[in-house]
Write an enzyme that holds these catalytic residues in place. Structure first.
Site, mmCIF file in Angstrom:
data_model
loop_
_atom_site.group_PDB
_atom_site.id
_atom_site.type_symbol
_atom_site.label_atom_id
_atom_site.label_comp_id
_atom_site.label_asym_id
_atom_site.label_seq_id
_atom_site.Cartn_x
_atom_site.Cartn_y
_atom_site.Cartn_z
ATOM 1 N N ASP A 29 7.022 -4.403 -7.642
ATOM 2 C CA ASP A 29 7.053 -3.130 -6.916
ATOM 3 C C ASP A 29 7.888 -3.273 -5.639
ATOM 4 O O ASP A 29 7.406 -3.749 -4.617
ATOM 5 C CB ASP A 29 5.611 -2.709 -6.572
ATOM 6 C CG ASP A 29 5.549 -1.345 -5.889
ATOM 7 O OD1 ASP A 29 6.585 -0.649 -5.859
ATOM 8 O OD2 ASP A 29 4.450 -0.983 -5.406
ATOM 9 N N LYS B 19 9.932 -1.007 0.275
ATOM 10 C CA LYS B 19 8.880 -1.629 1.085
ATOM 11 C C LYS B 19 9.493 -2.394 2.255
ATOM 12 O O LYS B 19 10.471 -3.104 2.078
ATOM 13 C CB LYS B 19 8.061 -2.609 0.241
ATOM 14 C CG LYS B 19 7.087 -1.941 -0.680
ATOM 15 C CD LYS B 19 6.108 -2.951 -1.245
ATOM 16 C CE LYS B 19 5.182 -2.289 -2.252
ATOM 17 N NZ LYS B 19 4.272 -1.311 -1.655
ATOM 18 N N ARG C 148 0.186 5.267 -9.628
ATOM 19 C CA ARG C 148 -0.553 6.448 -10.076
ATOM 20 C C ARG C 148 0.237 7.253 -11.109
ATOM 21 O O ARG C 148 -0.355 7.946 -11.928
ATOM 22 C CB ARG C 148 -0.948 7.294 -8.851
ATOM 23 C CG ARG C 148 0.212 7.780 -8.046
ATOM 24 C CD ARG C 148 -0.218 8.277 -6.665
ATOM 25 N NE ARG C 148 -0.515 7.167 -5.741
ATOM 26 C CZ ARG C 148 -0.921 7.335 -4.485
ATOM 27 N NH1 ARG C 148 -1.108 8.564 -3.999
ATOM 28 N NH2 ARG C 148 -1.167 6.297 -3.706
HETATM 29 N N1 BES Z 1 1.366 -1.756 -5.206
HETATM 30 C C1 BES Z 1 1.129 -0.989 -4.037
HETATM 31 C C2 BES Z 1 -0.260 -1.205 -3.444
HETATM 32 C C3 BES Z 1 -0.556 -2.572 -2.926
HETATM 33 C C4 BES Z 1 -0.419 -2.856 -1.580
HETATM 34 C C5 BES Z 1 -1.037 -3.558 -3.761
HETATM 35 C C6 BES Z 1 -0.733 -4.120 -1.102
HETATM 36 C C7 BES Z 1 -1.345 -4.813 -3.295
HETATM 37 C C8 BES Z 1 -1.198 -5.099 -1.963
HETATM 38 C C9 BES Z 1 1.293 0.497 -4.356
HETATM 39 O O1 BES Z 1 2.176 0.817 -5.369
HETATM 40 C C10 BES Z 1 1.794 1.133 -3.106
HETATM 41 O O2 BES Z 1 2.903 0.856 -2.749
HETATM 42 N N2 BES Z 1 0.977 1.963 -2.486
HETATM 43 C C11 BES Z 1 1.331 2.644 -1.304
HETATM 44 C C12 BES Z 1 1.073 4.108 -1.541
HETATM 45 C C13 BES Z 1 1.661 5.001 -0.526
HETATM 46 C C14 BES Z 1 3.166 4.984 -0.543
HETATM 47 C C15 BES Z 1 1.185 6.409 -0.822
HETATM 48 C C16 BES Z 1 0.454 2.112 -0.188
HETATM 49 O O3 BES Z 1 -0.709 1.856 -0.427
HETATM 50 O O4 BES Z 1 0.964 1.935 0.915
HETATM 51 ZN ZN ZN Z 2 2.482 -0.650 -6.817
HETATM 52 ZN ZN ZN Z 3 4.192 1.038 -4.649
#
Ligand code: BES
Ligand code: ZN
Ligand code: ZN
Length: 474
Positions: free
Chosen positions: A248, A255, A328
């Site tokens: 991701d 990120k 999601r």
């Molecule tokens: N894979 C991430 C969530 C995650 C964060 C998993 C840290 C393991 C460790 C997910 O896809 C993500 O990026 N979520 C975002 C959502 C936001 C952009 C609405 C998040 O939680 O910041």
């Molecule tokens: Zn993710």
């Molecule tokens: Zn993500």
């Protein structure tokens, strides 16, 4: 490690491991080994205390388990032995535990010993392991009648956990969506499960639009895995979905923190794959159908754009606010595909879905989201028993309006710095066709993390034992 039952301890030479629970009574060597008292100053059976000494051709290792007789604590104590004191196993080993008293505790001990043999150095070219675990012989001396069965079961459980951990710990250039699909097919072939995989073109025909949208920026072809395990005596049908984002990057909403850990974003998929393997290996009396959408969320000129509106399998349209809220999207298609085509009695999804759940619970427990009180209790109870803790967060409908979109049926992020785990769960709920027994488990904090067992973050196989306990209690 070759584990067997030891009928007789006569003439044994090597290492004798003797676990003790801490109690008021003074400690004595087992009658079989002379029955001498052990002075408290030398050994008190306090958790993780040890007393090692030799007598002739036997090395005795007495080790303390403390007072807690719970599954996780026993498992961890035993795991420490093989993980940190591998040298002890350079000889024949006898685990002398005649009065462990309980199948589950013996299972915990044996799974712990096997888990402790797992190492992270998958790609080290000069492997000079201190111990060749394949050659280590471990004999179990126990008075429990079914010891052989416990050994077999523990081996299968730990094997599934190690397989799950390996999938998560291997890097994303190895564990691609296609790798996971192959893994599923091989497991299915070996253990008699029907496995179907939809690549890009088949997924297009099936209208898995949200799933494909996440993968469209990647060179690596998305793979939508469907696994079926059936048993003729099954009374319940369980459906599972696992998030399989093999890496991701965040997509165009790239990120800025923690990207290096995002090979673990397929830990939900790995847990479901490992669990399916285990269910079939143990030949459990249940029907289980798993849907595992696997994609890489990459940056490219073909990547999904923030503000795009996409379709989904359910027919509902989604406004993309943030391409990093990709899990999601693939789960939305996974859930509606599973529920529409297979109609399971109960549905559980596992996903490393939000950073928010880590903000809420840290690394202590996973977030549990369901409107079913009984499902919530059953899952929590199962998890508490094996030390994979879950804690519920609310699913009140008042949160739903946060996800309203002006242009589409729903948006994938509410754009606010709060309630991120809950609003993500509400998004998923929108695609569950009001199934009355669905739970979402957010394992972002529990699937991959720091522990005493290595210097870097590593996989935990969270979910495998939890689901085993859950399905066996059904
Ligand atoms: N894979 C991430 C969530 C995650 C964060 C998993 C840290 C393991 C460790 C997910 O896809 C993500 O990026 N979520 C975002 C959502 C936001 C952009 C609405 C998040 O939680 O910041
Ligand atoms: Zn993710
Ligand atoms: Zn993500």
């Amino acid at each position: 490690m070759k584990i067997s039952v030891s009928k007789s301890i006569d003439n044994f030479k090597g290492l004798v491991l003797i676990p003790f629970f801490e109690s008021e009574e003074s400690i004595q060597m087992p009658e079989a080994f002379g029955g001498r008292p052990v002075p408290k100053v030398l050994f008190s059976a306090k958790k993780d205390s040890q007393h090692i000494f030799s007598e002739g051709e036997i090395t005795f290792a007495l080790f303390g388990l403390g007072k807690e007789r719970n599954y996780k604590s026993i498992q961890t104590s035993f795991r420490r032995l093989t993980a940190k004191q591998a040298d002890l196993f350079g000889q024949k080993v006898l685990l002398f535990a005649p009065d462990f008293g309980d199948y589950d505790l013996l299972e915990a001990a044996l799974t712990g010993l096997i888990l402790g043999t797992y190492r992270l150095g998958h790609f080290k070219s000069s492997t000079a392991p201190t111990v060749d675990w394949g050659k280590v012989q471990l004999a179990i001396h126990s008075t429990l009648k079914g010891t052989k069965n416990v050994i077999e079961r523990a081996e299968k459980i730990a094997d599934a956990q190690v397989k799950t951990m390996t999938l998560v710990d291997l890097p994303p250039n190895k564990v691609t969506p296609e790798y996971l699909a192959e893994w599923a097919k091989e497991s299915g072939k070996k253990l008699g499960m029907e496995v179907k995989v939809l690549g890009r073109s088949k997924a297009e025909k099936e209208k898995l639009h949200a799933f494909l949208a996440v993968g469209q920026g990647s060179q690596r072809e998305p793979q939508f895995i469907i696994m079926k395990y059936r048993h003729k005596n099954a009374k319940k049908h369980l459906g599972l979905v696992g998030k399989g984002v093999t890496f991701d990057t965040g997509g165009l909403n790239i990120k800025t923190q923690g990207m290096v850990h995002m090979k673990s974003d397929m830990a939900g998929a790995a847990a479901v794959l490992g669990f399916m393997h285990l269910v079939a290996d143990l030949a459990l009396e249940a029907d289980v159908t798993a849907v595992i959408p696997c994609v890489e969320n990459a940056v490219d000129s073909h990547s999904l754009l923030p503000s795009e509106v996409i379709d989904s399998y359910s027919g509902k349209t989604i406004e993309i606010i943030d391409t990093d809220a990709e899990g999601r999207l693939i789960l939305a298609d996974g859930l509606s595909y599973l529920i529409k085509n297979f109609k399971p009695d109960t549905v559980v999804d596992f996903a490393t879905l939000t950073g928010s759940v880590i903000g809420t619970f840290g690394y202590e427990c996973a977030g549990l989201f369901t409107k079913s009180e009984s499902l919530s209790q059953d899952l929590q109870q199962a998890g508490a028993y094996v030390g994979e803790k879950l804690w519920p967060l609310p699913m009140w409908d008042s949160y739903q309006s946060e996800m309203d979109s002006e242009i589409a049926d729903i948006k994938n992020f509410h754009g606010k710095p709060y309630a991120g785990a809950i609003t993500a769960a509400k998004f998923l709920e929108f695609f569950t066709m009001e199934h009355n027994s669905w739970a979402h488990i957010d394992i972002a904090g529990t699937a991959f993390g720091d522990s005493e067992f290595s210097k870097t973050k590593h996989a935990t196989a969270f979910g495998v034992q939890l689901m085993l306990k859950f399905i066996e209690n059904l």
